[in-house]
Design a protein around this motif. Structure first.
Motif, PDB file in Angstrom:
ATOM      1  N   VAL A  49       0.845  -1.193   0.000  1.00  0.00           N
ATOM      2  CA  VAL A  49       0.000   0.000   0.000  1.00  0.00           C
ATOM      3  C   VAL A  49       0.883   1.247   0.000  1.00  0.00           C
ATOM      4  CG1 VAL A  49      -1.640   1.342   1.363  1.00  0.00           C
ATOM      5  CG2 VAL A  49      -1.970  -1.115   1.092  1.00  0.00           C
ATOM      6  N   GLY A  50       0.599   2.156  -0.915  1.00  0.00           N
ATOM      7  CA  GLY A  50       1.379   3.378  -1.051  1.00  0.00           C
ATOM      8  C   GLY A  50       2.499   3.285  -2.062  1.00  0.00           C
ATOM      9  N   GLN A  51       2.814   2.068  -2.521  1.00  0.00           N
ATOM     10  CA  GLN A  51       3.917   1.897  -3.471  1.00  0.00           C
ATOM     11  C   GLN A  51       3.485   2.294  -4.877  1.00  0.00           C
ATOM     12  OE1 GLN A  51       5.700  -1.985  -3.302  1.00  0.00           O
ATOM     13  NE2 GLN A  51       7.016  -1.646  -5.078  1.00  0.00           N
ATOM     14  N   LYS A  52       4.416   2.889  -5.618  1.00  0.00           N
ATOM     15  CA  LYS A  52       4.153   3.364  -6.971  1.00  0.00           C
ATOM     16  C   LYS A  52       5.001   2.593  -7.966  1.00  0.00           C
ATOM     17  CE  LYS A  52       4.034   7.702  -9.638  1.00  0.00           C
ATOM     18  NZ  LYS A  52       4.294   9.167  -9.560  1.00  0.00           N
ATOM     19  N   THR A  53       4.392   2.135  -9.060  1.00  0.00           N
ATOM     20  CA  THR A  53       5.127   1.414 -10.092  1.00  0.00           C
ATOM     21  C   THR A  53       5.756   2.397 -11.069  1.00  0.00           C
ATOM     22  OG1 THR A  53       3.332   1.248 -11.704  1.00  0.00           O
ATOM     23  CG2 THR A  53       3.369  -0.390  -9.924  1.00  0.00           C
ATOM     24  N   ARG A  54       6.602   1.873 -11.943  1.00  0.00           N
ATOM     25  CA  ARG A  54       7.236   2.741 -12.933  1.00  0.00           C
ATOM     26  C   ARG A  54       6.234   3.282 -13.946  1.00  0.00           C
ATOM     27  NH1 ARG A  54      10.766  -1.553 -16.579  1.00  0.00           N
ATOM     28  NH2 ARG A  54       9.010  -2.763 -17.402  1.00  0.00           N
ATOM     29  N   GLU A  55       5.057   2.617 -14.035  1.00  0.00           N
ATOM     30  CA  GLU A  55       3.997   3.123 -14.912  1.00  0.00           C
ATOM     31  C   GLU A  55       3.172   4.214 -14.239  1.00  0.00           C
ATOM     32  OE1 GLU A  55       4.991  -1.081 -15.921  1.00  0.00           O
ATOM     33  OE2 GLU A  55       4.324  -0.078 -14.087  1.00  0.00           O
ATOM     34  N   GLY A  56       3.482   4.490 -12.962  1.00  0.00           N
ATOM     35  CA  GLY A  56       2.758   5.526 -12.244  1.00  0.00           C
ATOM     36  C   GLY A  56       1.528   5.029 -11.518  1.00  0.00           C
ATOM     37  N   ILE A  57       1.372   3.710 -11.384  1.00  0.00           N
ATOM     38  CA  ILE A  57       0.227   3.132 -10.693  1.00  0.00           C
ATOM     39  C   ILE A  57       0.541   3.038  -9.200  1.00  0.00           C
ATOM     40  CG2 ILE A  57      -1.201   1.065 -10.450  1.00  0.00           C
ATOM     41  CD1 ILE A  57      -0.638   0.539 -13.428  1.00  0.00           C
ATOM     42  N   ILE A  58      -0.387   3.495  -8.360  1.00  0.00           N
ATOM     43  CA  ILE A  58      -0.193   3.486  -6.909  1.00  0.00           C
ATOM     44  C   ILE A  58      -1.253   2.597  -6.271  1.00  0.00           C
ATOM     45  CG2 ILE A  58      -0.065   4.881  -4.811  1.00  0.00           C
ATOM     46  CD1 ILE A  58       0.523   7.304  -6.600  1.00  0.00           C
ATOM     47  N   PHE A  69      -6.652   1.378  -6.668  1.00  0.00           N
ATOM     48  CA  PHE A  69      -5.431   1.962  -7.212  1.00  0.00           C
ATOM     49  C   PHE A  69      -5.684   3.397  -7.658  1.00  0.00           C
ATOM     50  CE2 PHE A  69      -5.326  -2.554  -7.931  1.00  0.00           C
ATOM     51  CZ  PHE A  69      -4.021  -2.932  -7.666  1.00  0.00           C
ATOM     52  N   ASP A  70      -4.594   4.142  -7.702  1.00  0.00           N
ATOM     53  CA  ASP A  70      -4.570   5.407  -8.430  1.00  0.00           C
ATOM     54  C   ASP A  70      -3.885   5.101  -9.756  1.00  0.00           C
ATOM     55  OD1 ASP A  70      -3.427   7.823  -9.576  1.00  0.00           O
ATOM     56  OD2 ASP A  70      -4.009   8.834  -7.735  1.00  0.00           O
ATOM     57  N   ILE A  71      -4.659   5.125 -10.842  1.00  0.00           N
ATOM     58  CA  ILE A  71      -4.127   4.799 -12.163  1.00  0.00           C
ATOM     59  C   ILE A  71      -4.261   6.022 -13.049  1.00  0.00           C
ATOM     60  CG2 ILE A  71      -4.288   3.282 -14.173  1.00  0.00           C
ATOM     61  CD1 ILE A  71      -5.474   1.152 -12.393  1.00  0.00           C
ATOM     62  N   GLN A  72      -3.133   6.641 -13.322  1.00  0.00           N
ATOM     63  CA  GLN A  72      -3.094   7.841 -14.163  1.00  0.00           C
ATOM     64  C   GLN A  72      -4.064   8.904 -13.651  1.00  0.00           C
ATOM     65  OE1 GLN A  72      -3.771   6.148 -18.072  1.00  0.00           O
ATOM     66  NE2 GLN A  72      -1.578   5.849 -18.392  1.00  0.00           N
ATOM     67  N   GLY A  73      -4.053   9.087 -12.313  1.00  0.00           N
ATOM     68  CA  GLY A  73      -4.865  10.126 -11.704  1.00  0.00           C
ATOM     69  C   GLY A  73      -6.300   9.740 -11.429  1.00  0.00           C
ATOM     70  N   ARG A  74      -6.673   8.501 -11.735  1.00  0.00           N
ATOM     71  CA  ARG A  74      -8.042   8.041 -11.492  1.00  0.00           C
ATOM     72  C   ARG A  74      -8.050   7.002 -10.386  1.00  0.00           C
ATOM     73  NH1 ARG A  74     -10.530   5.973 -16.974  1.00  0.00           N
ATOM     74  NH2 ARG A  74     -12.246   5.574 -15.530  1.00  0.00           N
ATOM     75  N   ARG A  75      -9.021   7.084  -9.496  1.00  0.00           N
ATOM     76  CA  ARG A  75      -9.192   6.094  -8.433  1.00  0.00           C
ATOM     77  C   ARG A  75      -9.993   4.924  -9.009  1.00  0.00           C
ATOM     78  NH1 ARG A  75      -9.032   6.441  -2.770  1.00  0.00           N
ATOM     79  NH2 ARG A  75     -10.253   4.820  -1.707  1.00  0.00           N
ATOM     80  N   VAL A  76      -9.378   3.741  -9.017  1.00  0.00           N
ATOM     81  CA  VAL A  76      -9.987   2.588  -9.677  1.00  0.00           C
ATOM     82  C   VAL A  76      -9.975   1.390  -8.736  1.00  0.00           C
ATOM     83  CG1 VAL A  76      -9.847   1.011 -11.642  1.00  0.00           C
ATOM     84  CG2 VAL A  76      -9.203   3.403 -11.923  1.00  0.00           C
TER      85      VAL A  76
END
Length: 223
Positions: A49-58, A69-76
């Motif tokens: 939890v809280g970790q971010k991937t190189r694609e920007g997914i949190i 997840f936070d995927i490209q600025g969207r909560r999904v």
């Protein structure tokens, strides 16, 4: 067992698109404060939890049957599903065939055993993963079903928990599990009723990189 350790039987992924970009995200395992994800059909990775991937997914949070997840600025919110065997078109366009990793995902059954459906010489076989077995081990009845003339193999004596038994050592042309296919594999055939299921032993497993994450074992082919 914590319910978050279960692996769902239905694949549910997400193709998130914003403008000219798209990300294929799939959740394949859930653990306390962690999720195992597959992005763009690539290798599995475990996120905290809280970790971010190189694609920007949190990874924002982990729930009972999915993760947020936070995927490209969207909560999904995504539910769990099995890993995809093939890469998504977006990933395939950026990756040469030679660079693609071949892997298999094995999960525990209701008894906690790692069981995988594979093939021997192109015919289906169900294996139990056994790192304590030196070779792939097949019951004689299974070898006969596969059309193996095992009596022409080298006769050997094997030590088991129930005493010594006779077996036959031979080579299998091809053994595959998931995308992992190994050729010229050492195996032994045991007679009698002491072995209820074929064993996926180290003659196969040694040719993979093994990574265990709770109820999931990932095998990535090395050679």
């Amino acid at each position: 067992m914590d319910i978050r350790h279960r692996i769902a039987s239905i694949a549910i992924g997400l193709l998130v698109s914003t403008g000219a970009t798209a990300l294929d995200v799939n959740v394949v395992g859930l653990f306390p404060n962690k999720a195992v994800v597959q992005i763009e059909g690539g290798a599995l990775q475990t996120l905290s939890v809280g970790q971010k991937t190189r694609e920007g997914i949190i990874l924002l949070s982990v729930g009972r049957d999915g993760a947020t997840f936070d995927i490209q600025g969207r909560r999904v919110e995504l539910a769990m599903g099995p890993a995809r065997r093939q890469m998504s078109p977006a990933a395939a366009a950026q990756t040469s065939p030679a660079a693609e990793s071949k892997y298999a995902v094995v999960r525990t059954n209701e008894r906690g055993a790692l069981v995988a459906d594979g093939e021997v010489n192109g015919m289906p076989v169900r294996f139990a993963v056994d790192t304590g077995a030196t070779f792939i081990t097949l019951p004689a009845r299974e070898a006969s079903r596969l059309g193996l003339d095992y009596h022409n193999g080298q006769k050997v004596v094997m030590e088991t928990a129930n005493g010594n038994i006779f077996a036959y050592h031979l080579k299998l042309d091809t053994v595959s599990v998931g995308d992992v296919a190994v050729h010229n594999v050492d195996a032994v055939i045991t007679e009698g009723n002491s072995l209820p299921i074929a064993l996926l032993g180290m003659s196969f497993l040694n040719r993979t990189d093994m990574k265990r994450e709770g109820t999931i074992l990932t095998l990535t082919q090395r050679y």
